[in-house]
Design an enzyme around this catalytic site. Structure first.
Site, PDB file in Angstrom:
ATOM      1  N   TYR A 249      34.592  44.288  40.753  1.00 56.55           N
ATOM      2  CA  TYR A 249      34.504  43.510  41.998  1.00 56.55           C
ATOM      3  C   TYR A 249      35.282  42.206  41.857  1.00 56.55           C
ATOM      4  O   TYR A 249      35.185  41.525  40.837  1.00 56.55           O
ATOM      5  CB  TYR A 249      33.064  43.155  42.347  1.00 56.55           C
ATOM      6  CG  TYR A 249      33.031  42.069  43.393  1.00 56.55           C
ATOM      7  CD1 TYR A 249      32.750  40.764  43.041  1.00 56.55           C
ATOM      8  CD2 TYR A 249      33.395  42.349  44.707  1.00 56.55           C
ATOM      9  CE1 TYR A 249      32.796  39.745  43.989  1.00 56.55           C
ATOM     10  CE2 TYR A 249      33.451  41.344  45.662  1.00 56.55           C
ATOM     11  CZ  TYR A 249      33.151  40.037  45.293  1.00 56.55           C
ATOM     12  OH  TYR A 249      33.226  39.044  46.228  1.00 56.55           O
TER      13      TYR A 249
ATOM     14  N   HIS B 286      27.618  41.063  42.344  1.00 58.10           N
ATOM     15  CA  HIS B 286      27.811  42.027  43.414  1.00 58.10           C
ATOM     16  C   HIS B 286      26.966  43.281  43.220  1.00 58.10           C
ATOM     17  O   HIS B 286      27.428  44.413  43.476  1.00 58.10           O
ATOM     18  CB  HIS B 286      29.293  42.380  43.525  1.00 58.10           C
ATOM     19  CG  HIS B 286      29.789  42.494  44.934  1.00 58.10           C
ATOM     20  ND1 HIS B 286      29.968  43.706  45.551  1.00 58.10           N
ATOM     21  CD2 HIS B 286      30.106  41.558  45.838  1.00 58.10           C
ATOM     22  CE1 HIS B 286      30.398  43.501  46.790  1.00 58.10           C
ATOM     23  NE2 HIS B 286      30.483  42.204  46.999  1.00 58.10           N
TER      24      HIS B 286
HETATM   25  C1  GCO Z   1      31.436  37.352  48.624  1.00 58.68           C
HETATM   26  C2  GCO Z   1      31.207  38.765  48.952  1.00 58.68           C
HETATM   27  C3  GCO Z   1      32.372  39.462  49.574  1.00 58.68           C
HETATM   28  C4  GCO Z   1      31.978  40.849  50.063  1.00 58.68           C
HETATM   29  C5  GCO Z   1      32.737  41.217  51.311  1.00 58.68           C
HETATM   30  C6  GCO Z   1      32.267  42.552  51.866  1.00 58.68           C
HETATM   31  O1  GCO Z   1      30.625  36.821  47.860  1.00 58.68           O
HETATM   32  O2  GCO Z   1      32.338  36.772  49.177  1.00 58.68           O
HETATM   33  O3  GCO Z   1      30.579  39.406  47.924  1.00 58.68           O
HETATM   34  O4  GCO Z   1      33.440  39.535  48.755  1.00 58.68           O
HETATM   35  O5  GCO Z   1      32.180  41.817  49.095  1.00 58.68           O
HETATM   36  O6  GCO Z   1      32.538  40.228  52.256  1.00 58.68           O
HETATM   37  O7  GCO Z   1      33.016  42.924  52.943  1.00 58.68           O
HETATM   38 MG    MG Z   2      29.100  38.048  47.188  1.00 61.26          MG
END
Ligand code: GCO
Ligand code: MG
Length: 448
Positions: A199, A248
């Site tokens: 992520y 995440h």
């Molecule tokens: C963050 C989030 C985003 C999400 C995204 C999903 O902390 O900014 O985790 O990166 O993954 O908004 O569409």
């Molecule tokens: Mg997030």
């Protein structure tokens, strides 16, 4: 009876009733001067569907019966944008047409209950679009920015964090330094997992053995790298910078307990989404084991999710995606509730929040005493071509617009130049902006 007509009647020697002298109207109600603001009626509700940054945004426009009086609201749920737009056009528009536009909480409650079954990402985002638009209308009508309608500022601007990432740790640390040089005092650091669909960072080119051909993610490998990343980041970037990391929801509940404990020595500003909404009861174990500050909430769209975490002080930062909870109206209540329990705000602010949604975020940031930090994602030239009046970032701080309402005008012709699908490729486009599957090496689907 206004003061002027009262004086005219007195001058004319006309008989005056007690009601007239006390300024009450015919049925004895005290009539307060209303600054001549007739109640606007909702005439039309439409959706501006645009993707200037390659992310599908939904912005609701509420048009009233008063010339030039309209408002915008963010309803962005980028993975299911078409469903939200349909909920607005097919359900909220016929439900609200002809109704007053200046009864915001009443309208919210009416929309919230109108589907009988409620909460959830699609309906809440749809309601948010209308809700935020009504706040914009009230600000435009009053000639005030929305933050003034909410009582005015508790601070001049909102301290923000931005994202530093890299396929390898040195690259992430270099990017973090660049953000610090731009004035950011808070920096989120993420690192890729070689060959895996990690992520917030690229995966590099390594090949990973798996029992399938889908993108792979191994939580244990990620966890070891995340701990090293945070150790190196603290060591190399020093004590002054506030470090954030977003797990995440990519590890098991027990790994989450271990991870929060393992990174405690690196004094994070907060560790985000170390658990998934389905496992929030594990926060008790984490609290029992370490003092790592915890942030949670971007996936929440039901009061049953945030209420126990706040009331039991199991998190330190509430990170709700404002439109996922239904808009500004519910989120200012959540912020007030959180203040009572020492929980601070850190509203979700990535690229899949429209500039209108970022206006709502920064408005809450400057008016709520228990502000924590604001996630910032920059507005590229195409976004600024469509949205005029985006909040300004200066030296790591985000400033709300001082114009009335949200202070944003949308160029709808420009918006149409970036239709849904713009900037998308491959599966992402085939899935209409939705996400594809990611699996552990053995084939088990993971929460992303
Ligand atoms: C963050 C989030 C985003 C999400 C995204 C999903 O902390 O900014 O985790 O990166 O993954 O908004 O569409
Ligand atoms: Mg997030």
């Amino acid at each position: 009876m206004t003061r002027r007509t009262l004086l005219q009647s007195l001058a004319a020697g006309a008989p005056l009733s007690l009601a007239a002298l006390s300024g009450s109207n015919a049925d004895g109600q005290i009539a307060h001067p209303s600054r001549g603001m007739p109640s606007p009626i909702i005439k039309d509700i439409s959706v501006i569907a645009t993707a200037p940054a390659g992310l599908r945004l939904s912005v609701v426009k509420v048009t009233t019966d008063q010339d030039g009086l309209y408002g915008y609201g963010c309803a962005t749920f980028t993975q299911r944008a078409e469903l939200v737009n349909a909920a607005v056009e097919k359900y909220l528009k016929p439900f609200l047409a002809g109704k007053p536009a200046d009864r915001i909480d009443d309208t919210w409650q009416a929309c919230y209950n109108s589907s009988y079954w409620r909460n959830g990402p699609v309906l809440n985002n749809a309601i948010s679009g209308v809700d935020q638009a009504l706040w914009d209308i009230k600000g435009r009508q009053a000639g005030l920015p929305v933050y003034q309608l909410l009582g005015g500022k508790c601070r001049e601007a909102a301290a923000c964090y931005s994202h530093a990432s890299g396929a390898e740790i040195p690259e992430t640390i270099d990017n973090a330094r660049r953000l610090m040089e731009q004035g950011f005092h808070h920096v989120r650091v993420q690192v890729g997992v070689p060959g895996m669909a990690g992520y917030g960072a690229s995966r590099g080119s390594a090949a990973v053995a798996a029992l399938h051909r889908d993108p792979v993610f191994d939580p244990a490998v990620y966890m070891r790298r995340a701990i090293r990343l945070l150790e190196e980041s603290r060591k190399q970037l020093g004590d002054d910078v506030e470090l954030l990391h977003d797990v995440h929801e990519r590890v098991s509940p027990n790994q989450a307990v271990q991870l929060a404990h393992a990174v405690e020595p690196f004094r994070l500003f907060y560790l985000e989404d170390v658990l998934s909404p389905e496992d929030i009861d594990y926060f008790r174990q984490i609290r029992g084991r370490c003092a790592t500050p915890l942030a949670m909430g971007e996936l929440f769209n039901n009061p049953h999710e945030w209420t126990p975490l706040i009331a039991n002080r199991l998190i330190d930062y509430i990170r709700i995606h404002v439109s996922q909870a239904g808009g500004l109206t519910p989120c200012r209540k959540i912020a007030a509730f959180a203040e009572l329990f020492g929980v601070r705000t850190a509203w979700h602010g990535p690229g899949d929040v429209s500039p209108i949604g970022h206006c709502a975020n920064v408005t809450l940031d400057v008016v709520c005493y228990n502000f924590g930090v604001q996630e910032y994602s920059s507005f590229n030239d195409r976004l600024r071509e469509v949205f005029h009046g985006c909040p300004e970032l200066k030296n790591g701080y985000l400033y709300p617009n001082d114009a009335s309402g949200w202070g944003v005008e949308i160029d709808e012709k420009a918006a149409a130049r970036y239709p849904y699908g713009y900037g998308e490729a491959g599966r992402h486009r085939d899935l209409n902006g939705g996400w594809d599957v990611i699996r552990r090496p053995d084939g088990t689907v993971i929460k992303q």
